[in-house]
Design an enzyme around this catalytic site. Structure first.
Site, PDB file in Angstrom:
ATOM      1  N   ASP A 242       9.527   4.982   6.699  1.00  0.00           N
ATOM      2  CA  ASP A 242       9.541   4.322   5.388  1.00  0.00           C
ATOM      3  C   ASP A 242      10.630   3.247   5.302  1.00  0.00           C
ATOM      4  OD1 ASP A 242       8.574   3.942   2.789  1.00  0.00           O
ATOM      5  OD2 ASP A 242      10.103   5.265   1.946  1.00  0.00           O
TER       6      ASP A 242
ATOM      7  N   ARG B 115      10.829  -3.021   1.835  1.00  0.00           N
ATOM      8  CA  ARG B 115      12.136  -3.372   1.267  1.00  0.00           C
ATOM      9  C   ARG B 115      12.994  -4.086   2.306  1.00  0.00           C
ATOM     10  NH1 ARG B 115      13.637   2.380  -0.357  1.00  0.00           N
ATOM     11  NH2 ARG B 115      11.741   2.805   0.825  1.00  0.00           N
TER      12      ARG B 115
ATOM     13  N   GLU C 220      -2.502   7.935  -0.154  1.00  0.00           N
ATOM     14  CA  GLU C 220      -2.059   7.272  -1.389  1.00  0.00           C
ATOM     15  C   GLU C 220      -1.801   5.774  -1.163  1.00  0.00           C
ATOM     16  OE1 GLU C 220      -0.887  10.444  -0.459  1.00  0.00           O
ATOM     17  OE2 GLU C 220      -2.390  11.127  -1.894  1.00  0.00           O
ATOM     18  N   ASN C 221      -1.677   5.372   0.108  1.00  0.00           N
ATOM     19  CA  ASN C 221      -1.353   3.967   0.374  1.00  0.00           C
ATOM     20  C   ASN C 221      -2.509   3.008   0.074  1.00  0.00           C
ATOM     21  OD1 ASN C 221       0.865   4.785   3.152  1.00  0.00           O
ATOM     22  ND2 ASN C 221       1.410   4.241   1.057  1.00  0.00           N
TER      23      ASN C 221
ATOM     24  N   ARG D  94      -2.124   0.143  -2.547  1.00  0.00           N
ATOM     25  CA  ARG D  94      -1.448  -1.141  -2.286  1.00  0.00           C
ATOM     26  C   ARG D  94      -2.432  -2.299  -2.344  1.00  0.00           C
ATOM     27  NH1 ARG D  94       3.451   0.257   1.877  1.00  0.00           N
ATOM     28  NH2 ARG D  94       4.097   2.134   0.752  1.00  0.00           N
TER      29      ARG D  94
ATOM     30  N   ARG E  13      12.054  12.543  -0.391  1.00  0.00           N
ATOM     31  CA  ARG E  13      10.827  13.243  -0.791  1.00  0.00           C
ATOM     32  C   ARG E  13       9.869  13.289   0.392  1.00  0.00           C
ATOM     33  NH1 ARG E  13      10.757   8.598  -4.474  1.00  0.00           N
ATOM     34  NH2 ARG E  13       9.658   6.860  -3.508  1.00  0.00           N
TER      35      ARG E  13
HETATM   36  C1  IPE Z   1       5.161   7.355   2.806  1.00  0.00           C
HETATM   37  O1  IPE Z   1       5.799   6.252   2.308  1.00  0.00           O
HETATM   38  C2  IPE Z   1       3.964   6.924   3.613  1.00  0.00           C
HETATM   39  C3  IPE Z   1       4.245   6.320   4.910  1.00  0.00           C
HETATM   40  C4  IPE Z   1       5.421   6.102   5.423  1.00  0.00           C
HETATM   41  C5  IPE Z   1       3.081   5.978   5.669  1.00  0.00           C
HETATM   42  P1  IPE Z   1       5.437   5.645   0.884  1.00  0.00           P
HETATM   43  O2  IPE Z   1       6.259   4.410   0.781  1.00  0.00           O
HETATM   44  O3  IPE Z   1       3.989   5.483   0.730  1.00  0.00           O
HETATM   45  O4  IPE Z   1       5.944   6.770  -0.116  1.00  0.00           O
HETATM   46  P2  IPE Z   1       6.432   6.655  -1.617  1.00  0.00           P
HETATM   47  O5  IPE Z   1       5.464   5.775  -2.336  1.00  0.00           O
HETATM   48  O6  IPE Z   1       7.802   6.049  -1.587  1.00  0.00           O
HETATM   49  O7  IPE Z   1       6.480   8.063  -2.121  1.00  0.00           O
HETATM   50  C1  IPE Z   2       6.417   2.420   5.155  1.00  0.00           C
HETATM   51  O1  IPE Z   2       7.142   1.390   4.588  1.00  0.00           O
HETATM   52  C2  IPE Z   2       5.153   1.959   5.814  1.00  0.00           C
HETATM   53  C3  IPE Z   2       3.911   2.354   5.123  1.00  0.00           C
HETATM   54  C4  IPE Z   2       3.825   3.060   4.038  1.00  0.00           C
HETATM   55  C5  IPE Z   2       2.679   1.905   5.720  1.00  0.00           C
HETATM   56  P1  IPE Z   2       6.799   0.876   3.133  1.00  0.00           P
HETATM   57  O2  IPE Z   2       5.721  -0.150   3.248  1.00  0.00           O
HETATM   58  O3  IPE Z   2       6.533   1.994   2.224  1.00  0.00           O
HETATM   59  O4  IPE Z   2       8.163   0.145   2.733  1.00  0.00           O
HETATM   60  P2  IPE Z   2       8.954   0.322   1.377  1.00  0.00           P
HETATM   61  O5  IPE Z   2       9.188   1.788   1.183  1.00  0.00           O
HETATM   62  O6  IPE Z   2       8.085  -0.266   0.295  1.00  0.00           O
HETATM   63  O7  IPE Z   2      10.212  -0.417   1.595  1.00  0.00           O
HETATM   64 MG    MG Z   3       7.735   3.207   1.112  1.00  0.00          MG
END
Ligand code: IPE
Ligand code: IPE
Ligand code: MG
Length: 268
Positions: free
Chosen positions: A41, A45, A88-89, A92, A215
């Site tokens: 994760d 950001r 849940e992704n 996006r 989490r």
């Molecule tokens: C968890 O990260 C999913 C992956 C790393 C693939 P998210 O960025 O989706 O989780 P939340 O939204 O912060 O809980």
């Molecule tokens: C994790 O990084 C990768 C995936 C969930 C695919 P994020 O894309 O969630 O990056 P942040 O948490 O928004 O920085």
């Molecule tokens: Mg994330």
């Protein structure tokens, strides 16, 4: 994709060393986690903080994944499960989702040969409906090409959600009951385990999440019931094998009780 031959144990290549010269700590096998779950994760950001679009963060994370897998192989970790895209992704933007789908295919195609040479077995865990067919095809091709490798198993969790996995397990158990193949009185924790996406993977010992959030975000909620949680403040693109090694050293110092207790009154 090039043709990859998996080699029998003993003839695997060693992963490239970390550029800093850092070496894996010597940790006795009984103190090593057998299964490390990694929530990669913080990519978006990381990119935005540099004035870049979120997708640049995903791109920068490829190197981290390869390096952490190299570090797991060097350490002797048997299973590593990487959270690449959650159920849940899909919330996006369509552009980001499409990018992650295409990019995951490219990463797997680019890194298959290297990981296979290290003795890595690649697997996919996740829900089939909605996941791009082309992504499933690439992941299944990786599974097929590396199925005889036995040094370390990398499970790519794509369209994975812990609740979805348990709901799918419940549905599949219900189908067996309805077909008369399973007595509902015999349903146990073992039955549920047997209906998970990757039933033969051991429980998660170490749950490692980068990006500063504390989490699970629905990752391995069944398998990680007794996992040790370690949260890294660093965004995924800034993570490398040294973070894994430090986390494993911390893991080795922890006291895992699994609900048990030992009465050890200190002398007054
Ligand atoms: C968890 O990260 C999913 C992956 C790393 C693939 P998210 O960025 O989706 O989780 P939340 O939204 O912060 O809980
Ligand atoms: C994790 O990084 C990768 C995936 C969930 C695919 P994020 O894309 O969630 O990056 P942040 O948490 O928004 O920085
Ligand atoms: Mg994330």
């Amino acid at each position: 994709m090039t043709d990859v031959q998996s080699s029998p144990r003993g003839s695997y290549a060693e992963p490239y060393p970390h550029p800093s010269g850092a070496r894996a700590p010597q940790i006795p096998r009984e103190f090593l986690p057998r299964h490390v779950a990694v929530v990669m994760d913080g990519n978006g950001r990381w990119a935005n903080a540099r004035g870049l679009p979120r997708t640049e963060g995903h791109k920068a994370g490829e190197r981290s994944l390869l390096d952490v897998v190299a570090g797991a192989v060097e350490l002797g970790v048997e299973h590593i499960s990487a959270y690449a895209f959650s159920t849940e992704n899909w919330k996006r933007s369509p552009d980001e989702v499409a990018f992650i789908m295409r990019f995951t295919k490219e990463v797997m195609e680019r890194q298959l040969e290297t990981m296979a040479s290290w003795g890595v077995r690649i697997r996919w865990s996740g829900r089939r409906p909605r996941l791009w067919n082309s992504v499933i095809k690439v992941l299944e091709r990786c599974e097929e090409a590396t199925r005889d490798n036995d040094r370390c198993t990398l499970t790519m969790c794509m369209n994975y959600g812990g609740r979805a996995e348990l709901a799918d397990a419940a549905a599949s158990i219900a189908r067996e009951v309805a077909a008369g193949r399973l007595d509902p009185r015999k349903i146990s924790e073992k039955t549920v385990q047997q209906h998970l996406y990757v039933p033969d993977a051991p429980d998660v010992d170490l749950f490692l999440r980068s990006g500063g959030e504390h989490r699970t975000s629905n990752f391995m909620i069944w398998q990680a019931a007794y996992a040790e949680m370690i949260y890294l403040p660093e965004a995924w693109p800034d993570v490398d094998r040294r973070h894994l090694w430090q986390a494993v050293e911390e893991f080795a110092r922890r006291d895992r009780r699994y609900g048990g207790a030992i009465d050890a009154v200190k002398p007054a």
